[in-house]
Design a protein around this motif. Structure first.
Motif, PDB file in Angstrom:
ATOM      1  N   GLU A 105      13.303 -17.758  29.350  1.00  0.00           N
ATOM      2  CA  GLU A 105      12.051 -17.569  29.033  1.00  0.00           C
ATOM      3  C   GLU A 105      10.854 -16.886  30.302  1.00  0.00           C
ATOM      4  O   GLU A 105      10.236 -16.125  30.230  1.00  0.00           O
ATOM      5  N   ALA A 106      11.264 -17.692  31.367  1.00  0.00           N
ATOM      6  CA  ALA A 106      10.381 -17.029  32.663  1.00  0.00           C
ATOM      7  C   ALA A 106      11.086 -15.918  32.945  1.00  0.00           C
ATOM      8  O   ALA A 106      10.252 -14.895  33.534  1.00  0.00           O
ATOM      9  N   THR A 107      12.455 -15.654  32.895  1.00  0.00           N
ATOM     10  CA  THR A 107      12.916 -14.177  33.430  1.00  0.00           C
ATOM     11  C   THR A 107      12.167 -13.368  32.684  1.00  0.00           C
ATOM     12  O   THR A 107      11.892 -12.206  33.164  1.00  0.00           O
ATOM     13  N   LEU A 108      12.106 -13.233  31.097  1.00  0.00           N
ATOM     14  CA  LEU A 108      11.606 -12.435  30.468  1.00  0.00           C
ATOM     15  C   LEU A 108      10.051 -12.174  30.542  1.00  0.00           C
ATOM     16  O   LEU A 108       9.463 -11.211  30.696  1.00  0.00           O
ATOM     17  N   ALA A 109       9.474 -13.401  30.702  1.00  0.00           N
ATOM     18  CA  ALA A 109       7.934 -13.340  31.108  1.00  0.00           C
ATOM     19  C   ALA A 109       7.565 -12.734  32.353  1.00  0.00           C
ATOM     20  O   ALA A 109       6.494 -11.871  32.397  1.00  0.00           O
ATOM     21  N   LYS A 110       8.395 -12.704  33.447  1.00  0.00           N
ATOM     22  CA  LYS A 110       8.217 -12.097  34.841  1.00  0.00           C
ATOM     23  C   LYS A 110       8.746 -10.662  34.559  1.00  0.00           C
ATOM     24  O   LYS A 110       7.633  -9.876  35.235  1.00  0.00           O
ATOM     25  N   HIS A 111       9.564 -10.163  34.061  1.00  0.00           N
ATOM     26  CA  HIS A 111       9.759  -8.716  33.656  1.00  0.00           C
ATOM     27  C   HIS A 111       8.607  -8.242  32.640  1.00  0.00           C
ATOM     28  O   HIS A 111       8.010  -7.061  33.055  1.00  0.00           O
ATOM     29  N   GLN A 112       8.173  -8.938  31.621  1.00  0.00           N
ATOM     30  CA  GLN A 112       7.149  -8.311  30.771  1.00  0.00           C
ATOM     31  C   GLN A 112       5.809  -8.283  31.595  1.00  0.00           C
ATOM     32  O   GLN A 112       5.110  -7.205  31.448  1.00  0.00           O
ATOM     33  N   GLY A 113       5.383  -9.278  32.260  1.00  0.00           N
ATOM     34  CA  GLY A 113       4.102  -9.269  33.003  1.00  0.00           C
ATOM     35  C   GLY A 113       2.903  -9.109  32.107  1.00  0.00           C
ATOM     36  O   GLY A 113       2.977  -9.929  30.948  1.00  0.00           O
ATOM     37  N   SER A 114       2.254  -8.149  32.061  1.00  0.00           N
ATOM     38  CA  SER A 114       0.999  -7.937  31.256  1.00  0.00           C
ATOM     39  C   SER A 114       1.056  -7.128  29.867  1.00  0.00           C
ATOM     40  O   SER A 114       0.460  -6.787  29.085  1.00  0.00           O
ATOM     41  N   GLN A 115       2.120  -6.511  30.077  1.00  0.00           N
ATOM     42  CA  GLN A 115       2.474  -5.556  29.026  1.00  0.00           C
ATOM     43  C   GLN A 115       2.692  -6.034  27.625  1.00  0.00           C
ATOM     44  O   GLN A 115       3.325  -7.189  27.747  1.00  0.00           O
ATOM     45  N   ASP A 116       2.402  -5.492  26.430  1.00  0.00           N
ATOM     46  CA  ASP A 116       2.685  -5.848  25.265  1.00  0.00           C
ATOM     47  C   ASP A 116       3.956  -5.736  24.613  1.00  0.00           C
ATOM     48  O   ASP A 116       4.822  -4.938  25.278  1.00  0.00           O
ATOM     49  N   ALA A 117       4.537  -6.792  23.980  1.00  0.00           N
ATOM     50  CA  ALA A 117       5.711  -6.856  23.443  1.00  0.00           C
ATOM     51  C   ALA A 117       6.037  -5.444  22.367  1.00  0.00           C
ATOM     52  O   ALA A 117       5.177  -4.927  21.792  1.00  0.00           O
ATOM     53  N   ARG A 118       7.201  -5.047  22.339  1.00  0.00           N
ATOM     54  CA  ARG A 118       7.610  -3.978  21.540  1.00  0.00           C
ATOM     55  C   ARG A 118       8.172  -4.220  20.177  1.00  0.00           C
ATOM     56  O   ARG A 118       8.109  -3.755  19.206  1.00  0.00           O
ATOM     57  N   ASP A 119       8.700  -5.461  20.312  1.00  0.00           N
ATOM     58  CA  ASP A 119       9.449  -6.155  19.106  1.00  0.00           C
ATOM     59  C   ASP A 119       9.597  -7.630  19.031  1.00  0.00           C
ATOM     60  O   ASP A 119       8.959  -8.134  20.025  1.00  0.00           O
ATOM     61  N   ASP A 120       9.911  -8.080  17.756  1.00  0.00           N
ATOM     62  CA  ASP A 120       9.996  -9.646  17.871  1.00  0.00           C
ATOM     63  C   ASP A 120      11.271  -9.888  18.809  1.00  0.00           C
ATOM     64  O   ASP A 120      12.266  -9.107  18.811  1.00  0.00           O
ATOM     65  N   VAL A 121      11.319 -11.404  19.100  1.00  0.00           N
ATOM     66  CA  VAL A 121      12.424 -11.501  20.179  1.00  0.00           C
ATOM     67  C   VAL A 121      12.817 -12.874  19.658  1.00  0.00           C
ATOM     68  O   VAL A 121      12.208 -13.921  19.372  1.00  0.00           O
ATOM     69  N   THR A 122      14.174 -13.051  19.381  1.00  0.00           N
ATOM     70  CA  THR A 122      14.834 -13.940  18.977  1.00  0.00           C
ATOM     71  C   THR A 122      16.171 -14.287  19.772  1.00  0.00           C
ATOM     72  O   THR A 122      17.000 -13.464  19.698  1.00  0.00           O
ATOM     73  N   MET A 123      16.501 -15.442  20.189  1.00  0.00           N
ATOM     74  CA  MET A 123      17.958 -15.782  20.874  1.00  0.00           C
ATOM     75  C   MET A 123      18.252 -16.972  20.615  1.00  0.00           C
ATOM     76  O   MET A 123      17.475 -17.955  20.671  1.00  0.00           O
ATOM     77  N   LEU A 124      19.337 -17.339  20.216  1.00  0.00           N
ATOM     78  CA  LEU A 124      20.250 -18.713  19.997  1.00  0.00           C
ATOM     79  C   LEU A 124      21.212 -18.872  20.820  1.00  0.00           C
ATOM     80  O   LEU A 124      22.077 -17.838  21.108  1.00  0.00           O
ATOM     81  N   GLY A 125      21.141 -20.164  21.522  1.00  0.00           N
ATOM     82  CA  GLY A 125      22.531 -20.453  22.442  1.00  0.00           C
ATOM     83  C   GLY A 125      22.818 -21.821  21.888  1.00  0.00           C
ATOM     84  O   GLY A 125      22.193 -22.828  21.632  1.00  0.00           O
ATOM     85  N   LEU A 126      24.181 -21.807  21.940  1.00  0.00           N
ATOM     86  CA  LEU A 126      24.959 -22.976  21.348  1.00  0.00           C
ATOM     87  C   LEU A 126      26.081 -23.461  22.421  1.00  0.00           C
ATOM     88  O   LEU A 126      26.774 -22.658  22.853  1.00  0.00           O
ATOM     89  N   ARG A 127      26.018 -24.907  22.938  1.00  0.00           N
ATOM     90  CA  ARG A 127      27.209 -25.366  23.631  1.00  0.00           C
ATOM     91  C   ARG A 127      28.136 -26.041  22.760  1.00  0.00           C
ATOM     92  O   ARG A 127      27.752 -26.938  22.088  1.00  0.00           O
ATOM     93  N   LEU A 128      29.502 -25.642  22.515  1.00  0.00           N
ATOM     94  CA  LEU A 128      30.445 -26.278  21.550  1.00  0.00           C
ATOM     95  C   LEU A 128      30.843 -27.680  22.288  1.00  0.00           C
ATOM     96  O   LEU A 128      30.576 -27.971  23.154  1.00  0.00           O
TER      97      LEU A 128
END
Length: 680
Positions: free
Chosen positions: A657-680
């Motif tokens: 989330e921090a990496t994405l926020a740093k890249h995006q800065g003050s720009q508006d998002a273009r689309d919905d963002v969904t990410m799922l991570g699972l550790r077996l």
């Protein structure tokens, strides 16, 4: 007098007085015929026999000109002692400290009456060619000449410094750089004459350096003063540029020459270059005076007249030095007198300049006052005209104000209606958000199967076109966990409708029909969306991209993962190494391609171990723009997962989330963002 030339520069006094070298001395007259000019960097020994027929035993010997002079004279017992003098000998070591009288280095001699003695003089030149200048004077005559010269130089330096300090005060008061350059010009000449008259003789190398530096800098400050004094930029603009560029070249050459002289003490080789610079300076000096004289400007005349006295003084001094004119006083007084008269004219010119500036300022103020009075009359007339116009405009504005108030009331009513409608729509959408959130998997349910997981769910609008699906089905001989991340066409309300359809179809296909084959589930979803939305008849192209995994635990902490993807890949980390399973190039639902008979999705199978991790996401993460509208991209996603894969899932979520926020800065998002991570 007899001369011996020591070409090796190594003979000692003991050697040259021995019988071996007795015949090497030759009469001075014969030596002059062979070598009329002594050589620099050579050592010459002079043997001089003196016979005092007078009653005076104390004399001053004007010995020579050179860098290093040693005088060896005998005492009553015939033992020789040594005295020092010369240009490179510090004042404290010299027999007679100053050489300003006739500019010859001198020694005190005590000659026995009616008796012959033999003295030896060792002479060496470094900076200039050495020369013997033998002459005997009484101490009274020498001291009288020296004291007279010191008084004259004291008066001269005092006059220079009175003018200098006065103009420094003027500079501090009026902040005019003309006075600054004038004082530096005077200071350079003052230092030059102090060095010329041996003021810095305790430090002979420094005195040499100061002499060259001050003599060269006088012309620099002279031209700088001239440019401001007569306003050369306006009066002689083209010639002013020539002077400007020559100053730059001159400073560069002078710095190189001063460095060379300070390192080598070789003035003889540098003199040719110094002479060229002086000739160029003199040429520009004379041409400048001619150009200024042609302007008929009063300040230019002051400057030209003052400079004429300087030229005249230097010309008389130079002629005296070259042709050895005897005038009964120091020939250098001509140049000093010329300089003093020049400074007097310059000072008078500066006074005239200040008075003229004050007069011009007063006339300008009177003219400004006259213009101001005329402008006041004009302004009063215009004020009356404008007052009349403003009164008429006010009446028009009053009418316009009434119209605007009427329009404002109408717009306010319309705005209240729109606000009411907006609030209703927003409330409906927020309620839809509540419904949409309700269909998402209950996280404690996921926690029962996977101890470590994370979900990044960031709708672009209130409701989202992304959703994720999770369920665990247990049979008699199996336990299967189905995980999916789905990106529906569009975002906001249209996307939310599609997400509801997708969620319903997944529940129907997996939970009710117990179909666990990922490829088959996707194929059925595709057929169902095409059928339910009548896409063949309506040309409706809405659909969804999906990554779907069926996870089945095996023995020995192994897991079988069957994956199928519709345009969305599966990322996984196996034993610390990042890997990827690519998806099929089709979407679920939407347009059917011309070469497509039936849309068939494929399965890919993985065998993973406990501790390995799976990552599924929609394309909103990679499409997020930065300040320059560049996408985050799949390459950065892969680097990000590889870099943080060793962290816990909770820490990975924070880092992603921090990496994405740093890249995006003050720009508006273009689309919905969904990410799922699972550790077996």
């Amino acid at each position: 007098m007899y001369i011996l030339e020591d070409s090796s520069n190594s003979l000692s006094f003991k050697q040259i007085t021995s019988s071996k070298y007795h015949n090497y001395f030759i009469p001075y007259n014969e030596f002059q015929k062979k070598s009329p000019r002594l050589q620099r960097e050579r050592v010459y020994w002079a043997k001089l026999t003196l016979y005092n027929q007078s009653s005076r035993n104390h004399w001053i010997l004007y010995a020579a000109k050179g860098a290093n002079i040693q005088l060896y004279y005998p005492d009553n017992n015939g033992h020789y002692s040594k005295k020092l003098n010369g240009r490179l000998v510090p004042q404290s070591l010299r027999d007679i400290s100053k050489h300003i009288v006739e500019f010859k280095y001198k020694f005190r001699l005590f000659l026995p009456v009616q008796k012959k003695i033999t003295i030896y003089i060792r002479l060496k030149g470094v900076m200039y060619t050495p020369r013997y200048t033998l002459k005997l004077r009484s101490p009274q005559a020498y001291l009288h000449e020296e004291s007279t010269l010191n008084i004259i130089q004291g008066v001269f330096q005092g006059a220079l410094w009175i003018i200098l300090l006065y103009n420094i005060i003027l500079f501090l008061v009026v902040k005019d750089k003309t006075y600054l350059y004038y004082t530096t010009y005077i200071f350079a000449y003052s230092v030059y004459y102090l060095g010329y008259y041996d003021f810095f003789s305790e430090y002979p190398v420094l005195q040499t350096f100061i002499g060259v530096a001050s003599s060269q800098s006088t012309m620099i400050f002279y031209f700088l003063f001239m440019k401001l004094f007569v306003d050369a930029k306006r009066l002689i603009p083209r010639w002013n540029k020539v002077i400007h560029y020559w100053m730059i070249i001159k400073v560069s050459i002078d710095c190189c020459l001063l460095l060379y002289i300070s390192l080598t003490l070789n003035l003889a080789d540098a003199e040719i270059y110094l002479l060229i610079i002086i000739l160029i300076d003199t040429s520009l000096f004379i041409l400048t005076l001619i150009f200024l004289l042609r302007t008929r400007n009063v300040l230019a005349r002051y400057f030209v007249t003052g400079s004429f006295f300087l030229i005249l003084g230097w010309a008389l001094s130079s002629m005296g030095f070259l042709i050895h004119v005897k005038v009964g006083f120091n020939i250098n007084y001509f140049s000093q007198a010329g300089l003093f008269l020049e400074l007097v004219l310059f000072s008078v010119g500066l006074g005239y300049r200040e008075r003229k500036n004050e007069q011009d300022k007063r006339l300008a103020q009177e003219e400004n006052a006259r213009i101001l009075r005329e402008q006041n009359v004009t302004l009063e007339r215009k004020v009356k005209e404008r007052t009349k116009e403003i009164t008429e405009k006010n009446e028009e504005l009053q009418l316009q104000k009434e119209e605007i108030l009427t329009q404002r009331d109408s717009l306010q009513e319309r705005g209240e209606e729109l606000q009411f409608a907006y609030n209703q729509i927003t409330d409906s959408v927020r309620y839809a958000q509540t419904i949409q959130n309700a269909i998402l998997p209950f996280e404690p349910k996921i926690k029962q199967i996977f101890e470590e997981y994370f979900i990044i769910y960031q709708p672009k609008d209130i409701v989202s076109g992304d959703f994720y699906w999770f369920n665990t089905i247990k049979g008699e001989n199996f336990t299967k966990t189905v995980v999916a991340v789905i990106d529906c066409t569009g975002h906001g309300v249209p996307g939310a409708f599609m997400s509801m359809i997708g969620n319903t179809l997944l529940n129907e296909t997996i939970n009710e029909k117990h179909i666990f084959d990922p490829a088959k589930v996707m194929t059925l979803l595709h057929q169902k969306i095409r059928s339910d939305l009548r896409q063949a008849e309506t040309n409706n192209s809405d659909g969804m991209d999906m990554s779907l995994c069926v996870i089945e635990p095996l023995a020995a902490q192994k897991f079988k993962v069957i994956f199928s993807g519709a345009k969305r890949p599966l990322y996984y980390v196996q034993e610390g190494e990042f890997n990827q399973l690519k998806a099929d190039r089709f979407s679920i639902g939407g347009e059917v391609y011309e070469d497509e008979r039936t849309r068939v999705f494929t399965n890919q199978e993985l065998m993973l171990a406990k501790g390995d991790a799976l990552y599924m996401m929609t394309d909103g993460f990679g499409d997020t723009p930065d300040a320059e509208r560049r996408r985050f991209g799949s390459r950065n996603i892969k680097k990000m997962i590889s870099h943080y894969a060793h962290l816990s899932m909770e820490e990975q979520q924070i880092a992603f989330e921090a990496t994405l926020a740093k890249h995006q800065g003050s720009q508006d998002a273009r689309d919905d963002v969904t990410m799922l991570g699972l550790r077996l």
